[in-house]
Scaffold this motif. Structure first.
Motif, mmCIF file in Angstrom:
data_model
loop_
_atom_site.group_PDB
_atom_site.id
_atom_site.type_symbol
_atom_site.label_atom_id
_atom_site.label_comp_id
_atom_site.label_asym_id
_atom_site.label_seq_id
_atom_site.Cartn_x
_atom_site.Cartn_y
_atom_site.Cartn_z
ATOM 1 N N GLU A 59 28.763 29.618 -1.082
ATOM 2 C CA GLU A 59 27.834 30.239 -0.140
ATOM 3 C C GLU A 59 28.413 31.487 0.527
ATOM 4 O O GLU A 59 27.680 32.270 1.138
ATOM 5 C CB GLU A 59 27.398 29.223 0.927
ATOM 6 N N TYR A 60 29.724 31.675 0.410
ATOM 7 C CA TYR A 60 30.353 32.860 1.001
ATOM 8 C C TYR A 60 30.567 33.971 -0.022
ATOM 9 O O TYR A 60 31.094 35.034 0.304
ATOM 10 C CB TYR A 60 31.691 32.489 1.645
ATOM 11 N N LYS A 83 34.663 32.814 9.305
ATOM 12 C CA LYS A 83 34.249 33.580 10.481
ATOM 13 C C LYS A 83 34.181 35.066 10.180
ATOM 14 O O LYS A 83 33.199 35.753 10.527
ATOM 15 C CB LYS A 83 35.221 33.315 11.637
ATOM 16 N N VAL A 84 35.220 35.592 9.537
ATOM 17 C CA VAL A 84 35.290 37.031 9.274
ATOM 18 C C VAL A 84 34.242 37.452 8.248
ATOM 19 O O VAL A 84 33.526 38.441 8.440
ATOM 20 C CB VAL A 84 36.702 37.422 8.799
ATOM 21 N N PRO A 110 29.076 40.800 9.850
ATOM 22 C CA PRO A 110 29.118 42.203 9.418
ATOM 23 C C PRO A 110 30.084 43.039 10.258
ATOM 24 O O PRO A 110 30.782 43.902 9.719
ATOM 25 C CB PRO A 110 27.667 42.668 9.600
ATOM 26 N N GLN A 111 30.131 42.775 11.559
ATOM 27 C CA GLN A 111 31.007 43.548 12.421
ATOM 28 C C GLN A 111 32.480 43.267 12.136
ATOM 29 O O GLN A 111 33.303 44.181 12.081
ATOM 30 C CB GLN A 111 30.709 43.232 13.894
ATOM 31 N N LEU A 112 32.809 41.995 11.927
ATOM 32 C CA LEU A 112 34.207 41.662 11.627
ATOM 33 C C LEU A 112 34.617 42.172 10.245
ATOM 34 O O LEU A 112 35.782 42.547 10.039
ATOM 35 C CB LEU A 112 34.416 40.152 11.722
ATOM 36 N N ARG A 113 33.680 42.217 9.304
ATOM 37 C CA ARG A 113 33.996 42.798 7.996
ATOM 38 C C ARG A 113 34.330 44.271 8.137
ATOM 39 O O ARG A 113 35.288 44.773 7.529
ATOM 40 C CB ARG A 113 32.833 42.601 7.019
ATOM 41 N N THR A 124 51.212 38.230 4.021
ATOM 42 C CA THR A 124 50.375 39.091 4.852
ATOM 43 C C THR A 124 49.058 38.377 5.121
ATOM 44 O O THR A 124 48.377 37.939 4.186
ATOM 45 C CB THR A 124 50.123 40.446 4.169
ATOM 46 N N LEU A 125 48.699 38.255 6.407
ATOM 47 C CA LEU A 125 47.581 37.406 6.805
ATOM 48 C C LEU A 125 46.515 38.165 7.593
ATOM 49 O O LEU A 125 46.828 39.115 8.321
ATOM 50 C CB LEU A 125 48.100 36.247 7.662
ATOM 51 N N ILE A 126 45.282 37.698 7.437
ATOM 52 C CA ILE A 126 44.155 38.218 8.206
ATOM 53 C C ILE A 126 43.827 37.219 9.304
ATOM 54 O O ILE A 126 43.618 36.030 9.036
ATOM 55 C CB ILE A 126 42.917 38.418 7.307
ATOM 56 N N GLY A 127 43.770 37.703 10.532
ATOM 57 C CA GLY A 127 43.479 36.851 11.668
ATOM 58 C C GLY A 127 41.995 36.758 11.969
ATOM 59 O O GLY A 127 41.160 37.403 11.329
ATOM 60 N N ALA A 128 41.660 35.961 12.972
ATOM 61 C CA ALA A 128 40.267 35.642 13.289
ATOM 62 C C ALA A 128 39.448 36.838 13.756
ATOM 63 O O ALA A 128 38.217 36.819 13.701
ATOM 64 C CB ALA A 128 40.221 34.541 14.349
ATOM 65 N N ASN A 129 40.112 37.890 14.214
ATOM 66 C CA ASN A 129 39.406 39.091 14.645
ATOM 67 C C ASN A 129 39.586 40.246 13.667
ATOM 68 O O ASN A 129 39.354 41.408 14.010
ATOM 69 C CB ASN A 129 39.897 39.503 16.038
ATOM 70 N N GLY A 130 40.021 39.903 12.445
ATOM 71 C CA GLY A 130 40.197 40.925 11.425
ATOM 72 C C GLY A 130 41.502 41.677 11.517
ATOM 73 O O GLY A 130 41.683 42.695 10.837
ATOM 74 N N GLU A 131 42.429 41.181 12.336
ATOM 75 C CA GLU A 131 43.724 41.844 12.468
ATOM 76 C C GLU A 131 44.641 41.475 11.305
ATOM 77 O O GLU A 131 44.493 40.411 10.695
ATOM 78 C CB GLU A 131 44.388 41.487 13.802
ATOM 79 N N ILE A 132 45.580 42.350 10.977
ATOM 80 C CA ILE A 132 46.503 42.162 9.860
ATOM 81 C C ILE A 132 47.921 41.999 10.388
ATOM 82 O O ILE A 132 48.367 42.764 11.242
ATOM 83 C CB ILE A 132 46.486 43.373 8.895
#
Length: 310
Positions: free
Chosen positions: A140-141, A102-103, A107-110, A60-68
């Motif tokens: 740093e993340y 990126k995600v 804050p918005q993508l989180r 199960t993967l998280i994409g660049a726009n926060g999609e699953i």
């Protein structure tokens, strides 16, 4: 009098069962590959699906726009799990390290990710929760990961779902990897934690044991400053490595394929067989007794294993 004796025996038996805690063997977290969900027969899953068992599957993967997106558990396996009281968790990771960066820093993508994870669990109500395994991100993340977890755990709790995490050791481990998880050691940010007490030595390090009891214990002690024992799984490797002299890349050892070699050339020391031959060295866990006793004595949630098939 006979009736009373039978009744007393029944009551005593029930009391004994209720007071007897599950052993570490019975409380087991098993990692498996997502591809095995469809390739392994039902009898295989019947055999490993026991009360007190949690199965965590990759894919199960998280994409660049926060999609699953990713693997789902077949309905036949869901039926087996419900009949046997087995918990299932999808192991969720970022599609790439760059995607994770990126995600997490947005804050918005989180927020989008938190919302999408909630919707994902609504679509997959069978899951007991989710298991986040974020690796390869720098220290740093860490603050951004903490911010995500602070938003995510309450959102999942409202849905009656668990947030579980895979965590690197903090002591005697690559700080570029473990630093990302530093916030998890300082604040209780999840319902359950799997301490990944393996890869103390790996193809990326000099030769040596893949885990050590004292090392695992030291890192567990750090987690226990923040988390209750019943929140923590001790993650152990069902694999090891064998380095031949003058060959940089070690051979992967598993209990399935290399048990006889390890018994012949290894010597057990504090829960792991250490192998020494004229041409190389390595290690592999074969006997779990020491680890099981430790987990039971300090009342951990149980043992977790990477992975099924090894």
């Amino acid at each position: 009098m006979k009736t009373f004796s039978r009744l007393g025996a029944i009551i005593l038996c029930v009391i004994c069962i209720s007071l007897c805690p599950l052993s570490a063997q019975e409380r087991i977290w098993k990692y498996t590959l997502g591809r095995d969900l469809n390739s392994k027969p039902s009898a295989y899953w019947e055999n490993i699906s026991k009360p007190g068992t949690s199965i965590c599957f990759t894919g199960t993967l998280i994409g660049a726009n926060g999609e699953i997106s990713g693997t789902s558990v077949p309905s036949a396996l869901q039926t087996i799990a419900k009949e046997n009281g087995t918990r299932w968790f999808p192991l969720i990771t970022f599609r790439s390290v760059d995607t994770g960066k990126k995600v997490l820093r947005s804050p918005q993508l989180r927020k989008t990710l938190v919302r999408n994870l909630g919707l994902f669990l609504e679509d997959h109500s069978f899951y007991s929760g989710i298991h986040l395994d974020f690796e390869g991100l720098g220290p740093e993340y860490s603050i951004h990961y903490k911010e995500l977890l602070l938003e995510l755990q309450p959102a999942l709790k409202k849905k009656g779902k668990l947030l579980t995490l895979a965590v690197f050791p903090k002591e005697e481990f690559n700080p570029e990897l473990s630093g990302f998880h530093s916030g998890i050691y300082r604040e209780n940010l999840a319902d359950e934690i799997v301490l990944m007490a393996y890869d103390l030595h790996s193809p990326k390090t000099s030769p040596g044991p893949v885990t050590e009891f004292g090392w695992a214990k030291r890192n567990m002690d750090l987690l226990l400053k923040t988390y209750k024992p019943e929140q923590i799984w001790l993650g152990l490797p069902l694999y090891g490595y064998y380095w031949k002299k003058d060959i940089k890349k070690p051979k992967l050892l598993t209990q399935t394929s290399d048990k006889n070699f390890v018994i012949q050339h290894g010597k057990e020391k504090e829960g792991i067989y250490l192998i020494r031959t004229e041409i190389g060295e390595g290690s592999l866990i074969l006997d779990l007794k020491l680890w099981e006793e430790y987990a039971k004595n300090i009342k951990l949630k149980g043992l977790a294993f990477w992975r099924l098939g090894f």
